[in-house]
Design an enzyme around this catalytic site. Sequence first.
Site, PDB file in Angstrom:
ATOM      1  N   LYS A  20       0.856  -1.193   0.000  1.00 42.67           N
ATOM      2  CA  LYS A  20       0.000   0.000   0.000  1.00 42.67           C
ATOM      3  C   LYS A  20       0.891   1.242   0.000  1.00 42.67           C
ATOM      4  O   LYS A  20       1.916   1.276   0.694  1.00 42.67           O
ATOM      5  CB  LYS A  20      -0.895  -0.032   1.239  1.00 42.67           C
ATOM      6  CG  LYS A  20      -2.007   1.002   1.251  1.00 42.67           C
ATOM      7  CD  LYS A  20      -2.875   0.851   2.512  1.00 42.67           C
ATOM      8  CE  LYS A  20      -4.009   1.855   2.567  1.00 42.67           C
ATOM      9  NZ  LYS A  20      -4.829   1.712   3.777  1.00 42.67           N
ATOM     10  N   SER A  67      -9.687   1.772   2.876  1.00 42.96           N
ATOM     11  CA  SER A  67      -8.808   2.504   2.000  1.00 42.96           C
ATOM     12  C   SER A  67      -7.771   1.645   1.264  1.00 42.96           C
ATOM     13  O   SER A  67      -7.172   2.104   0.307  1.00 42.96           O
ATOM     14  CB  SER A  67      -8.063   3.564   2.808  1.00 42.96           C
ATOM     15  OG  SER A  67      -7.227   2.949   3.764  1.00 42.96           O
ATOM     16  N   SER A  78      -9.842  -0.573   7.049  1.00 47.35           N
ATOM     17  CA  SER A  78      -9.275  -0.382   5.711  1.00 47.35           C
ATOM     18  C   SER A  78      -8.640  -1.615   5.099  1.00 47.35           C
ATOM     19  O   SER A  78      -8.313  -1.614   3.917  1.00 47.35           O
ATOM     20  CB  SER A  78      -8.244   0.753   5.746  1.00 47.35           C
ATOM     21  OG  SER A  78      -8.899   1.984   5.844  1.00 47.35           O
TER      22      SER A  78
END
Lengths: 549, 534
Positions: free
Chosen positions: B118, B193, B217
């Site tokens: 990420k 996210s 997330s």
Amino acid sequence: MASTLFRTIQIHPFFLYPTALFSRRNGVLYCTMKSSQTQTATQEKQQPPKVKVPQHALKKTVDKITRDYEAIIGIETHVQLSTLTKAFCSCPYNYGSQPNTNICPICMGLPGALPVLNSKVIEFAVKLGLALNCKLSLNSKFDRKQYFYPDLPKGYQISQFDIPIATGGYVDLDLPLEFGGGHRKFGITRVHMEEDAGKLLHSGNGDYSQVDLNRAGVPLLEIVSEPDMRTGIEAAEYAAELQRVVRYLGISNGNMQEGSLRCDVNVSIRPVGQSEFGTKVEIKNLNSFSSINRAIDFEISRQALLHSQGQSDQIVQETRLWEEGAQKTVTMRKKEGLSDYRYFPEPNLPEVILTQEYVDSISNSLPELPEAKRRRYEKMGLSMQDVLFLANDMNVAEYFDETLSSGADIKLAANWIMGDIAAYMKNKKLSINDIKLTPQELAELIASIKSGTISGKIGKEILSELLAKGGTVKGLIEEKDLIQIADPVEIGKMIDKVISENPKQLEQYRSGKTKLQGFFAGQVMKLSKGKANPGLLNKILLEKLNGQS
Amino acid sequence: MLSTIQPPRYLSRFPLRGRTKSRSFHILSSAQPVTKTCFAADKSQILSIRDSLLNRHLSAVELTHSYLDRLKQTEPHINCFLHVSDPDKVLKQAQDIDDKIKRNEEVGPLAGVLVAIKDNICTADMPSTGGSYILEGYRPPFDATAVKRLKDLGAIVVGKTNLDEFGMGSTTEASAFKVTANPWDLSRVPGGSSGGSAASVSARQCVVSLGSDTGGSVRQPASFCGVVGLKPTYGRVSRFGLMAYASSLDVIGCFGSSVADTGILLHAISGHDSLDATSSKREVPDFTSQFTYASSLKSRPLEGLRVGLIRETVDAGVDSGVKSAIEGAAAHLEQLGCVLKEVSLPSFSLGLPAYYILASSESSSNLSRYDGVRYGNQASSDELNVLYEESRAKGFGSEVKMRILMGTYALSAGYYDAYYKRAQQVRTIIRKSFKAALDENDILISPAAPSAAYKIGEKKNDPLAMYAGDIMTVNVNLAGLPALVLPCGFVEGGAVGLPVGLQIIGAAFDEWCELPAKFAKHKCLLNGFFERNL
């Protein structure tokens, strides 16, 4: 170079409304800032014109006016801790390093970097808390104090807010005799841990500023006093005592010039007898104890004058800067209401939990502190002047104590240290740790004089040799054959020789010119190469001069 | 044997290809038909890659090629990545592994495993933007601890995945750079996210990926994308190098196509880190040693495992399809021998407001460092305050600005007690109620999200609706507990249906691997149960 540069920066007037021209070079480290440099001057001009009075008259008037007011002074002190590494990362901090050489992702506040507390910071905080007679919080925590400034890389300072590590203490001190003397006790509100910010280096023409983050993240202890001080000298002595304490504890070099000990002073005045406080003004840029003293006295006079002229509304809550050159304070920035720092607990650091055992172990390891030292010296029978001199510098006190523990006479040891040794150090610009004479040898020297092995005069002579080259008293005495002559027969022989060689003077003496005794004594001393016991010499000489030999 | 590690067949049914009809589901079955040697743990792609490499059935270069080809083919449609590693460099790393194997040298347990990271997790050799324009082009000088550990074990970083800016969002639409699509239906969001990390595993662009989980997330996108997502206990994994959103809630989490893979990945990144004062010093158990063969399991392998279904999570407001998938999963657990009961957490609904106050407050502070002075995009100005204002106004997206404003407000003098302090009190209550529920149950279960993936743009202008979608997950962050999300069924939608995730919450530091010995096997069973459920 760097040190000169930094000092210039500190004296340089701070901009009231900083304007910036940031441009990064080589990526990350530098930014520039423009300040409208004439602001300070403009501010001064805007102030209402003062009544013009001749300088000496003004001084007199102010002194008189000042007597009608009482000043209330509180001090916030930041002490930079001499830990090997910064508070939350493993960068070293060395004053005067090239800008941005002692930095890492953590103290630069790079994305993803996290603080990890250096445990020495806690240890030093506990030491100072105990030394200042504070109550320690066994459970405290770190908080974030938030504001934007280019020297603050994370946009917040890790500090302590509602639960400082130490609270409610006091400091004892003795004012120097030249300032009237007397013992004082000033309250300590709190001691808390925090990190230092970086430094802005302003360009000469004020066009831009550069950011040096070497200092960012260096551990500080902030010490907040109660508003207990009333004069500049009290405030300066309070700061000096803090310096002594941190030096005795070995937690900071306490050097004001390098910014290791920084004092921000709050001053307000009120008419004598009034109980509520007046509007307080903060003074910054105090680089020495004497500037603390002078800045406060200036500020008291300034405020008193405004009061007496019915312009007390001109005293506003503001931060003023001490200008060393002009010997006055000038407006740095006016406070528009209270700043909201939006404190909240720092989630990256666990709570600080102290065990009683830990506190006790530190408490037991504390050295004898200045106040205890002074009281002990006082009890030994030393005068306050001697006490202050000896206890003022930890190393001097240690030297003195060692000399005593080697068996030296208290008063004699004090006199030697404060007299010849201090003069030598001052002359050669040395500290007591640099001199070659050990406390043991000083004790030996004192003992040799006291026992009559050598004369005081000889003692002084070999002292300078011992100071510069070291060696032992015994060795020097033997080497130079300096043992005092205390044999009456031997002295008598020398006197006989001198008298016989100076028949003319003897004649004059005997005809009433008794002052010539000094001449004979000098000649005999010369003959003995200074080794004759002076008491004995004079006694025998007198007998021989007066008697019919 | 190449087939064993190729992206699974379902990707050939992947709507991208246009062949959306005629398929059978073996979502998590990474490869071949079940044979006698196939055990639950061997659903692990990581283990099968290791097996193939060490048996010389496959070279790391071949393997890497197959993933890179897949990535090249699918990426234009899904947009998982903000930065893809230079293929030559990736292949060079694979070649090094092959060379070592050829020389019979030791290779790390993750050798040849392609990992996506990420983009709010720092990587030294590539940009790390956090999905924010303010950090466009920023290259950190260091690897996050988690990344460093993966690299040390032989993993190859294939790229940086898209996310909602600094992790603030539930759809990945709040990225400053691109919108990621859900591989199951390109018109839908992948969740957020960590949408890019979830979608990249789902689309087999990588083997496993790292995400971060502040309020769900990792878990919500895992649910939306039909992969396994693991949020570790707070403190299990070092946060050093994770761009902070809400420091007291943030954790780095794992995505994989099997529970075993997430377990292996977690094991690789777990453990104390001297650079993170909140990382736990607890010993990390070897999760992989607890995997077992599916064939060796008895009929009711979870006999006596106490499972609590959180009543508040299947109440009104939850999509009926989601509800029935969860009920089906619960029934299946009972069949496996679990003792199922409903538990009530009265404080559950308080979690959402408390979370948004605490997370916003911390983020308002954590994002202060993005001031344009030292790094990132900088507005040009002659005046300091204008420089700050412009850099931040242009650098941050609207969602981030909104949360900074909310957080600043909540921390302001006079409001602190009413908001921040109150929310902390709620947090304590929530933590206690979870503790009590987990004293009576071994695990708690709930949906991972109230619905399956929704359409791109659907909730973009309705932040409250989007925030409400976090109801299932935020409590777990507030309590600091570990939670695993794994696919448990489908609801109607898209071309082939949309996956639904089951959330399993454990006690602190019990990441489904430290259960008492008699339950040690259930981790791999969860795979089996999932398959059956389909």
